[in-house]
Design a protein around this motif. Structure first.
Motif, mmCIF file in Angstrom:
data_model
loop_
_atom_site.group_PDB
_atom_site.id
_atom_site.type_symbol
_atom_site.label_atom_id
_atom_site.label_comp_id
_atom_site.label_asym_id
_atom_site.label_seq_id
_atom_site.Cartn_x
_atom_site.Cartn_y
_atom_site.Cartn_z
ATOM 1 N N GLN A 83 45.464 38.216 49.594
ATOM 2 C CA GLN A 83 45.863 39.617 49.681
ATOM 3 C C GLN A 83 44.813 40.480 48.989
ATOM 4 O OE1 GLN A 83 49.929 39.761 48.261
ATOM 5 N NE2 GLN A 83 50.645 38.562 50.000
ATOM 6 N N ARG A 84 44.644 41.671 49.509
ATOM 7 C CA ARG A 84 43.659 42.644 49.014
ATOM 8 C C ARG A 84 42.224 42.240 49.336
ATOM 9 N NH1 ARG A 84 46.519 46.045 47.097
ATOM 10 N NH2 ARG A 84 46.780 47.119 45.203
ATOM 11 N N GLU A 85 42.076 41.428 50.390
ATOM 12 C CA GLU A 85 40.743 40.993 50.827
ATOM 13 C C GLU A 85 40.417 41.518 52.229
ATOM 14 O OE1 GLU A 85 38.590 39.261 48.938
ATOM 15 O OE2 GLU A 85 40.025 39.172 47.286
ATOM 16 N N GLY A 86 41.269 42.374 52.792
ATOM 17 C CA GLY A 86 41.027 42.940 54.119
ATOM 18 C C GLY A 86 41.663 42.168 55.264
ATOM 19 N N VAL A 87 42.310 41.058 54.964
ATOM 20 C CA VAL A 87 42.925 40.239 56.016
ATOM 21 C C VAL A 87 44.109 40.975 56.640
ATOM 22 C CG1 VAL A 87 44.057 38.037 56.556
ATOM 23 C CG2 VAL A 87 42.156 38.106 54.923
ATOM 24 N N GLY A 88 44.967 41.561 55.820
ATOM 25 C CA GLY A 88 46.119 42.306 56.334
ATOM 26 C C GLY A 88 45.702 43.469 57.218
ATOM 27 N N ARG A 89 44.694 44.199 56.790
ATOM 28 C CA ARG A 89 44.178 45.326 57.585
ATOM 29 C C ARG A 89 43.682 44.827 58.941
ATOM 30 N NH1 ARG A 89 42.489 50.361 56.956
ATOM 31 N NH2 ARG A 89 43.000 50.328 54.732
ATOM 32 N N ALA A 90 42.923 43.741 58.941
ATOM 33 C CA ALA A 90 42.401 43.188 60.198
ATOM 34 C C ALA A 90 43.538 42.727 61.103
ATOM 35 C CB ALA A 90 41.444 42.033 59.908
ATOM 36 N N LEU A 91 44.566 42.127 60.523
ATOM 37 C CA LEU A 91 45.718 41.684 61.316
ATOM 38 C C LEU A 91 46.446 42.862 61.956
ATOM 39 C CD1 LEU A 91 47.166 38.903 59.000
ATOM 40 C CD2 LEU A 91 46.328 38.574 61.339
#
Length: 150
Positions: A83-91
């Motif tokens: 979390q807080r590594e840009g994975v959620g945004r990309a998803l």
């Protein structure tokens, strides 16, 4: 040597075991207590987007939509260590991409402060903060006993 990177894939349906492991990792036990319902929910989604590293499921986002007037973003999960590594945004971006033209893009999430800032950074606003205040949102949650009574 090949470089390893997180791979975002659309319209993949993870296995039951992968789903249970991911949902448990983020503490969403209300989903994992009924694996059949979890699997049916993911299978019945309009769009499912996954994040993987070396084949391991790291995250998932899913959307329910009619493709014309409403798209409901449901279940954005990322393993806690990423979390807080840009994975959620990309998803979220990959999950919502086909619904960019849809007027109502909706989500329901818990009241954790990090959730608000994350979704606001993606252009979402809480219903009470939207427009001139003439919108209302209603939700009805049925507990296990209410569902069983149907």
């Amino acid at each position: 040597m090949a470089s390893h990177e997180i791979v975002i894939t659309a319209d993949e349906r993870p296995s039951r075991e992968e789903l249970l492991t991911l949902y448990d990792a983020v503490g969403w036990t209300s989903y994992t207590t009924d694996p059949d319902a979890l699997e049916a929910a993911v299978d019945g989604s309009t769009r499912v987007v996954t994040a993987r590293y070396d084949g391991d499921l790291l995250g998932l986002a899913r959307v329910l939509s009619d493709g014309a007037s409403v798209a409901y973003l449901q279940d954005v999960l990322v393993r806690p260590e990423l979390q807080r590594e840009g994975v959620g945004r990309a998803l979220v971006q990959a999950a919502m991409e086909p619904f960019a033209h849809v007027r109502q893009q909706v989500l329901l999430t818990d009241d954790e402060p990090g959730q608000r800032s994350f979704y606001e950074s993606l252009g979402y606003a809480e219903i009470r903060d939207h427009g001139d205040g003439r919108l209302r949102a209603f939700v009805r949650f049925l507990g296990p006993s209410a569902v069983a009574a149907d």
